[in-house]
Design an enzyme around this catalytic site. Sequence first.
Site, PDB file in Angstrom:
ATOM      1  N   LYS A   1       0.950  -1.246   0.104  1.00 28.91           N
ATOM      2  CA  LYS A   1      -0.019   0.191  -0.057  1.00 28.91           C
ATOM      3  C   LYS A   1       0.858   1.278   0.057  1.00 28.91           C
ATOM      4  CE  LYS A   1      -1.814   1.491   4.197  1.00 28.91           C
ATOM      5  NZ  LYS A   1      -1.648   2.784   4.604  1.00 28.91           N
TER       6      LYS A   1
ATOM      7  N   PRO B   1       0.599  16.510  12.266  1.00 28.06           N
ATOM      8  CA  PRO B   1       0.311  17.950  11.722  1.00 28.06           C
ATOM      9  C   PRO B   1       0.965  17.761  10.275  1.00 28.06           C
ATOM     10  CG  PRO B   1       2.270  17.560  13.365  1.00 28.06           C
ATOM     11  CD  PRO B   1       1.514  16.302  13.197  1.00 28.06           C
ATOM     12  N   ILE B   2       0.942  18.829   9.608  1.00 25.91           N
ATOM     13  CA  ILE B   2       1.535  18.990   8.269  1.00 25.91           C
ATOM     14  C   ILE B   2       2.569  20.114   8.149  1.00 25.91           C
ATOM     15  CG2 ILE B   2      -0.279  17.830   7.097  1.00 25.91           C
ATOM     16  CD1 ILE B   2      -1.012  20.613   6.068  1.00 25.91           C
ATOM     17  N   ASP B   3       3.015  20.433   9.288  1.00 27.51           N
ATOM     18  CA  ASP B   3       4.071  21.639   9.381  1.00 27.51           C
ATOM     19  C   ASP B   3       5.269  21.493   8.625  1.00 27.51           C
ATOM     20  OD1 ASP B   3       4.470  19.641  11.255  1.00 27.51           O
ATOM     21  OD2 ASP B   3       5.919  20.687  12.304  1.00 27.51           O
TER      22      ASP B   3
ATOM     23  N   CYS C   1      -5.438   7.462   9.638  1.00 29.85           N
ATOM     24  CA  CYS C   1      -5.595   6.891  10.932  1.00 29.85           C
ATOM     25  C   CYS C   1      -5.431   7.806  11.869  1.00 29.85           C
ATOM     26  CB  CYS C   1      -4.584   5.879  11.023  1.00 29.85           C
ATOM     27  SG  CYS C   1      -5.009   4.386  10.090  1.00 29.85           S
TER      28      CYS C   1
ATOM     29  N   ARG D   1      -4.494  10.008   4.884  1.00 29.83           N
ATOM     30  CA  ARG D   1      -3.291  10.925   5.273  1.00 29.83           C
ATOM     31  C   ARG D   1      -2.472  10.984   3.844  1.00 29.83           C
ATOM     32  NH1 ARG D   1      -0.760  14.237   8.622  1.00 29.83           N
ATOM     33  NH2 ARG D   1       1.387  14.388   8.336  1.00 29.83           N
TER      34      ARG D   1
HETATM   35  N1  EPU Z   1       5.140  14.831  11.352  1.00 30.94           N
HETATM   36  C1  EPU Z   1       5.294  16.263  11.989  1.00 30.94           C
HETATM   37  N2  EPU Z   1       4.878  16.819  11.024  1.00 30.94           N
HETATM   38  C2  EPU Z   1       4.785  16.768   9.738  1.00 30.94           C
HETATM   39  C3  EPU Z   1       4.737  15.512   9.223  1.00 30.94           C
HETATM   40  C4  EPU Z   1       4.694  14.264  10.121  1.00 30.94           C
HETATM   41  O1  EPU Z   1       5.415  16.230  12.976  1.00 30.94           O
HETATM   42  O2  EPU Z   1       4.355  17.564   8.837  1.00 30.94           O
HETATM   43  C5  EPU Z   1       5.416  13.628  12.686  1.00 30.94           C
HETATM   44  C6  EPU Z   1       4.153  12.489  12.751  1.00 30.94           C
HETATM   45  O3  EPU Z   1       3.015  13.314  13.459  1.00 30.94           O
HETATM   46  C7  EPU Z   1       4.499  11.537  13.355  1.00 30.94           C
HETATM   47  C8  EPU Z   1       6.200  11.410  12.692  1.00 30.94           C
HETATM   48  O4  EPU Z   1       6.480  12.858  11.971  1.00 30.94           O
HETATM   49  O5  EPU Z   1       4.868  11.683  14.514  1.00 30.94           O
HETATM   50  C9  EPU Z   1       6.419  10.380  11.557  1.00 30.94           C
HETATM   51  O6  EPU Z   1       5.308  10.565  10.383  1.00 30.94           O
HETATM   52  P1  EPU Z   1       5.350  10.272   9.158  1.00 30.94           P
HETATM   53  O7  EPU Z   1       5.031  11.484   8.303  1.00 30.94           O
HETATM   54  O8  EPU Z   1       6.582   9.509   8.719  1.00 30.94           O
HETATM   55  O9  EPU Z   1       4.147   9.123   8.814  1.00 30.94           O
HETATM   56  P2  EPU Z   1       3.382   9.408   7.537  1.00 30.94           P
HETATM   57  O10 EPU Z   1       4.333   9.591   6.321  1.00 30.94           O
HETATM   58  O11 EPU Z   1       2.268  10.077   7.531  1.00 30.94           O
HETATM   59  C10 EPU Z   1       3.829   6.620   6.854  1.00 30.94           C
HETATM   60  C11 EPU Z   1       2.830   5.867   6.619  1.00 30.94           C
HETATM   61  C12 EPU Z   1       1.962   5.387   7.879  1.00 30.94           C
HETATM   62  C13 EPU Z   1       3.141   4.884   8.747  1.00 30.94           C
HETATM   63  C14 EPU Z   1       4.239   6.049   9.215  1.00 30.94           C
HETATM   64  C15 EPU Z   1       5.507   5.607   9.860  1.00 30.94           C
HETATM   65  C16 EPU Z   1       2.093   5.917   4.415  1.00 30.94           C
HETATM   66  C17 EPU Z   1       0.949   6.156   3.322  1.00 30.94           C
HETATM   67  N3  EPU Z   1       1.803   5.986   5.432  1.00 30.94           N
HETATM   68  O12 EPU Z   1       2.949   7.823   7.376  1.00 30.94           O
HETATM   69  O13 EPU Z   1       1.277   4.069   7.401  1.00 30.94           O
HETATM   70  O14 EPU Z   1       2.708   4.431  10.140  1.00 30.94           O
HETATM   71  O15 EPU Z   1       4.747   6.491   7.791  1.00 30.94           O
HETATM   72  O16 EPU Z   1       6.060   4.533   9.502  1.00 30.94           O
HETATM   73  O17 EPU Z   1       3.260   5.649   3.798  1.00 30.94           O
HETATM   74  C18 EPU Z   1      -0.562   2.469   7.762  1.00 30.94           C
HETATM   75  O18 EPU Z   1      -0.045   2.057   6.728  1.00 30.94           O
HETATM   76  O19 EPU Z   1      -1.200   2.109   8.492  1.00 30.94           O
HETATM   77  C19 EPU Z   1       0.088   3.713   8.319  1.00 30.94           C
HETATM   78  C20 EPU Z   1      -0.081   4.679   9.278  1.00 30.94           C
END
Ligand code: EPU
Length: 426
Positions: free
Chosen positions: A25, A125-127, A119, A95
């Site tokens: 995915k 956040p998206i900062d 989820c 997301r």
């Molecule tokens: N974060 C920030 N600011 C941002 C972006 C992220 O503080 O602007 C923080 C998040 O809150 C979190 C950390 O950075 O604490 C890491 O999050 P990340 O951005 O890496 O997560 P993601 O990219 O949104 C992807 C996967 C998730 C998986 C995470 C961590 C995809 C589509 N989603 O999410 O997968 O848990 O990486 O490995 O690739 C799932 O498949 O069930 C799922 C949730």
Amino acid sequence: MNMFVVDGLSGKASLSGEVSIEGAKNAALPIMAAALVVSGETVLTNVPDIADVASMSTLLEGVGAYVTCKDGQCSIRTQDVNRSVLDPTIAKLLRASVLLTGSVLARVGKVVFPHPGGCVLGSRPIDIFLEGFEKLGCTISERHDAYTITAENGIEGGEIFFKTISVTATETFMIASTKAKAPVVLKNCAMEPEIVATAEYLEACGARIEGAGTSTITIHPSHLEAPPDLVRIIPDRIEAGSFLLLGALLGKKITLRNCEPKHLEAVTETLRSMGVTITTTFNTMSVSAPSTLTGVSIRTHEYPGFPTDLQAPFAVLLTQAKGESSILETVFDGRLNYLQDLSSMGAHAQVWNPHKATIKGPTPLKARDIDGPDIRAGLAFLLAAAVAEGKSKVGNAHLIDRGYERIEDKLASLGLPIQRITHTHD
Ligand code: EPU
């Protein structure tokens, strides 16, 4: 609403057979997003038939792409992509919609999107995204619950240091930077295999990317043309890990086919230290439940560390392990809430703070009716229901469907009594 009814096996290791792992995915979604910056027709194979892929297809169509998906193959044509608004209803479902901010901006010069959903794992956040776009010379405004990002004169080159390691931010900026006016250097990048897979797709289209899979990625802008060959999505390491855990809990012998064992080393090493025997070839893994599991401490971490997406399913295994185990969740700040439901099934789990929990075992689990709060905790509840004594109902099947293809068919084929019940509202 759909739910699963599982007739638990009371801990008896009786499941056996083979299960084929789908495409990932979290590789399919960024590659679909990346296709927007590529001319011509991209054809993906080994695409999982899951709800998130359908949502991503709808979002792509919303900006003018033509997408057809059938039997694991998706064709994406982008010649008429000219719209900049992401459908807010769909974008709020997942997301990964945030991945499109980079590609729509790079393609159309503007993107309008809501705060992405997905989820509920904490604040999410998206900062990092907003700061990154600003660094590349884009203008951001926020109005009526929607962000608008514009790059009137194109995306500038430059350097971004991610203050937090983020998988989708790394992918988003890698994709967008292929269309920047000058090279972009990304620092403190995530190193997940799905990022490498996305880079490999872009490289097959003509991109020049150095360092994907390391913490510094340099992207040189280039014209991108869809590759003549089919693009195969890499195996889903989280689906594979989920079935490994099922095997460690209840497997007489379960064999996973079409997987990538080298993407799961943190998990297999931990399982081995608990007493689980796992044998692997280059693309298969076999696992059986040992007579005794030993407790262990896990600490989730960015790749190649222990994946946060397997933390909840792993907790179910820890309820069956001898001694005190601990979980340290370092990636998200709201990913331990499911433990309350696991405790209601008989687990001895104690949550100390939003990041730390301990579990004492082994404890037999009793059937309960529980609703999974997200994809992975939902899967964890299916595992708990499978181990428990009696009939459990696991609700929110639609969340599990976001990430797992035909989960009930796969579990049933291994010998688990499971049924999907569909309730229709009048
Ligand atoms: N974060 C920030 N600011 C941002 C972006 C992220 O503080 O602007 C923080 C998040 O809150 C979190 C950390 O950075 O604490 C890491 O999050 P990340 O951005 O890496 O997560 P993601 O990219 O949104 C992807 C996967 C998730 C998986 C995470 C961590 C995809 C589509 N989603 O999410 O997968 O848990 O990486 O490995 O690739 C799932 O498949 O069930 C799922 C949730």
